[in-house]
Design an enzyme around this catalytic site. Structure first.
Site, mmCIF file in Angstrom:
data_model
loop_
_atom_site.group_PDB
_atom_site.id
_atom_site.type_symbol
_atom_site.label_atom_id
_atom_site.label_comp_id
_atom_site.label_asym_id
_atom_site.label_seq_id
_atom_site.Cartn_x
_atom_site.Cartn_y
_atom_site.Cartn_z
ATOM 1 N N PRO A 9 42.282 50.281 42.866
ATOM 2 C CA PRO A 9 41.098 50.681 42.126
ATOM 3 C C PRO A 9 39.914 49.749 42.307
ATOM 4 O O PRO A 9 40.052 48.531 42.291
ATOM 5 C CB PRO A 9 41.558 50.685 40.672
ATOM 6 C CG PRO A 9 42.950 50.230 40.636
ATOM 7 C CD PRO A 9 43.442 50.078 42.017
ATOM 8 N N ARG A 17 30.041 45.996 43.687
ATOM 9 C CA ARG A 17 30.681 45.589 42.433
ATOM 10 C C ARG A 17 30.744 44.070 42.328
ATOM 11 O O ARG A 17 31.363 43.408 43.156
ATOM 12 C CB ARG A 17 32.103 46.153 42.405
ATOM 13 C CG ARG A 17 32.933 45.672 41.256
ATOM 14 C CD ARG A 17 34.379 46.101 41.423
ATOM 15 N NE ARG A 17 35.182 45.591 40.327
ATOM 16 C CZ ARG A 17 36.448 45.263 40.438
ATOM 17 N NH1 ARG A 17 37.082 45.411 41.580
ATOM 18 N NH2 ARG A 17 37.103 44.809 39.403
ATOM 19 N N ASN A 71 46.348 45.221 48.158
ATOM 20 C CA ASN A 71 45.507 44.730 47.073
ATOM 21 C C ASN A 71 45.533 45.822 46.014
ATOM 22 O O ASN A 71 44.816 46.813 46.107
ATOM 23 C CB ASN A 71 44.077 44.466 47.541
ATOM 24 C CG ASN A 71 43.205 43.902 46.437
ATOM 25 O OD1 ASN A 71 43.518 44.006 45.260
ATOM 26 N ND2 ASN A 71 42.095 43.298 46.831
ATOM 27 N N ALA A 74 43.554 46.094 39.670
ATOM 28 C CA ALA A 74 44.026 45.899 38.299
ATOM 29 C C ALA A 74 45.453 46.390 38.085
ATOM 30 O O ALA A 74 46.128 45.924 37.163
ATOM 31 C CB ALA A 74 43.080 46.592 37.319
ATOM 32 N N HIS A 77 48.486 43.935 37.545
ATOM 33 C CA HIS A 77 48.837 43.336 36.270
ATOM 34 C C HIS A 77 49.542 44.297 35.318
ATOM 35 O O HIS A 77 49.961 43.886 34.239
ATOM 36 C CB HIS A 77 47.571 42.789 35.605
ATOM 37 C CG HIS A 77 46.681 42.078 36.568
ATOM 38 N ND1 HIS A 77 47.028 40.880 37.166
ATOM 39 C CD2 HIS A 77 45.491 42.423 37.106
ATOM 40 C CE1 HIS A 77 46.072 40.511 37.998
ATOM 41 N NE2 HIS A 77 45.129 41.430 37.977
ATOM 42 N N ASP A 84 58.421 48.925 41.647
ATOM 43 C CA ASP A 84 59.586 49.712 42.052
ATOM 44 C C ASP A 84 59.398 50.333 43.431
ATOM 45 O O ASP A 84 60.330 50.363 44.241
ATOM 46 C CB ASP A 84 59.865 50.813 41.024
ATOM 47 C CG ASP A 84 60.433 50.289 39.717
ATOM 48 O OD1 ASP A 84 60.854 49.114 39.671
ATOM 49 O OD2 ASP A 84 60.443 51.067 38.739
ATOM 50 N N GLU A 95 51.033 40.753 48.871
ATOM 51 C CA GLU A 95 50.038 40.980 47.822
ATOM 52 C C GLU A 95 48.802 40.140 48.128
ATOM 53 O O GLU A 95 48.912 38.943 48.414
ATOM 54 C CB GLU A 95 50.629 40.572 46.466
ATOM 55 C CG GLU A 95 49.680 40.689 45.310
ATOM 56 C CD GLU A 95 50.284 40.176 44.003
ATOM 57 O OE1 GLU A 95 49.497 39.905 43.084
ATOM 58 O OE2 GLU A 95 51.524 40.027 43.902
ATOM 59 N N HIS A 97 44.590 39.265 47.015
ATOM 60 C CA HIS A 97 43.457 39.358 46.090
ATOM 61 C C HIS A 97 42.275 38.631 46.709
ATOM 62 O O HIS A 97 42.434 37.565 47.315
ATOM 63 C CB HIS A 97 43.791 38.744 44.739
ATOM 64 C CG HIS A 97 44.938 39.424 44.079
ATOM 65 N ND1 HIS A 97 44.811 40.634 43.442
ATOM 66 C CD2 HIS A 97 46.241 39.087 43.990
ATOM 67 C CE1 HIS A 97 45.986 41.004 42.986
ATOM 68 N NE2 HIS A 97 46.875 40.088 43.313
ATOM 69 N N ILE A 98 41.116 39.193 46.543
ATOM 70 C CA ILE A 98 39.890 38.607 47.080
ATOM 71 C C ILE A 98 39.516 37.361 46.289
ATOM 72 O O ILE A 98 39.201 36.320 46.855
ATOM 73 C CB ILE A 98 38.762 39.654 47.067
ATOM 74 C CG1 ILE A 98 39.128 40.804 48.020
ATOM 75 C CG2 ILE A 98 37.424 39.029 47.432
ATOM 76 C CD1 ILE A 98 38.289 42.050 47.857
ATOM 77 N N SER A 99 39.565 37.466 44.972
ATOM 78 C CA SER A 99 39.231 36.331 44.115
ATOM 79 C C SER A 99 40.499 35.534 43.807
ATOM 80 O O SER A 99 41.614 36.016 44.004
ATOM 81 C CB SER A 99 38.601 36.820 42.805
ATOM 82 O OG SER A 99 39.554 37.519 42.021
ATOM 83 N N ARG A 104 40.445 33.191 36.740
ATOM 84 C CA ARG A 104 39.795 34.250 35.967
ATOM 85 C C ARG A 104 40.481 34.452 34.624
ATOM 86 O O ARG A 104 41.219 33.589 34.166
ATOM 87 C CB ARG A 104 39.775 35.519 36.821
ATOM 88 C CG ARG A 104 38.979 35.273 38.123
ATOM 89 C CD ARG A 104 38.812 36.488 38.959
ATOM 90 N NE ARG A 104 38.039 37.492 38.228
ATOM 91 C CZ ARG A 104 38.007 38.765 38.570
ATOM 92 N NH1 ARG A 104 38.694 39.196 39.611
ATOM 93 N NH2 ARG A 104 37.292 39.626 37.876
ATOM 94 N N ARG A 108 44.811 38.263 34.067
ATOM 95 C CA ARG A 108 44.927 38.387 35.523
ATOM 96 C C ARG A 108 45.921 37.384 36.122
ATOM 97 O O ARG A 108 46.224 37.440 37.296
ATOM 98 C CB ARG A 108 43.573 38.214 36.189
ATOM 99 C CG ARG A 108 42.581 39.297 35.836
ATOM 100 C CD ARG A 108 41.309 39.145 36.640
ATOM 101 N NE ARG A 108 40.229 39.928 36.090
ATOM 102 C CZ ARG A 108 40.002 41.214 36.356
ATOM 103 N NH1 ARG A 108 40.806 41.850 37.180
ATOM 104 N NH2 ARG A 108 38.993 41.846 35.803
#
Length: 139
Positions: A9, A17, A71, A74, A77, A84, A95, A97-99, A104, A108
């Site tokens: 998402p 964004r 990625n 949200a 989390h 599964d 996995e 993540h950009i940040s 944060r 998160r």
């Protein structure tokens, strides 16, 4: 080597964004660079804002691809269903993540999918994807 990149998402809004967190570049622009850097890799890209569609994509490619860079946004989390799905397939999943999620908000800091992935890379901007590809190439 075939690698599937799956973004969850709001990743479709990269470049628009919260550029202070996610940068000013779209993922599609970055993907051109990634493909040029790794001409020996066949990349497929998929983005969805819908959890079930992401699960369907994992099922679709998870037995035929050499690796998946995920990625989950949200859903990282919150989604035991994604966990599964990752456990159900054979392709290794990293996995991404950009940040740096650990710098944060507290919510998160917990990932529901990390335990099903072979590794986690976060905090290097879009280069987190390149690092994941490097890890899959070494596997």
């Amino acid at each position: 080597m075939k690698i599937q990149i799956i973004n969850g998402p709001n990743i479709n809004l990269l470049g628009k964004r919260e550029p202070g967190i996610y940068g000013a570049r779209s993922f599609e622009d970055y993907l051109v660079e990634l493909k040029a850097t790794y001409p020996q890799v066949e990349f497929d890209y998929y983005q969805s804002n819908v959890e079930g569609e992401m699960i369907n994509k994992l099922h679709e490619v998870g037995f035929d691809y050499d690796g998946i860079v995920l990625n989950a946004g949200a859903y990282t989390h919150t989604s035991i269903a994604l966990q599964d799905a990752i456990r159900a397939i054979k392709a290794p999943v990293i996995e991404v993540h950009i940040s740096n999620v650990h710098q944060r908000e507290e919510f998160r800091h917990k990932s529901m999918i990390s335990c099903a992935c072979i590794g986690v890379i976060c905090g290097f901007g879009l280069h987190s994807y390149r690092l994941a590809v490097e890890a899959l190439l070494l596997k």
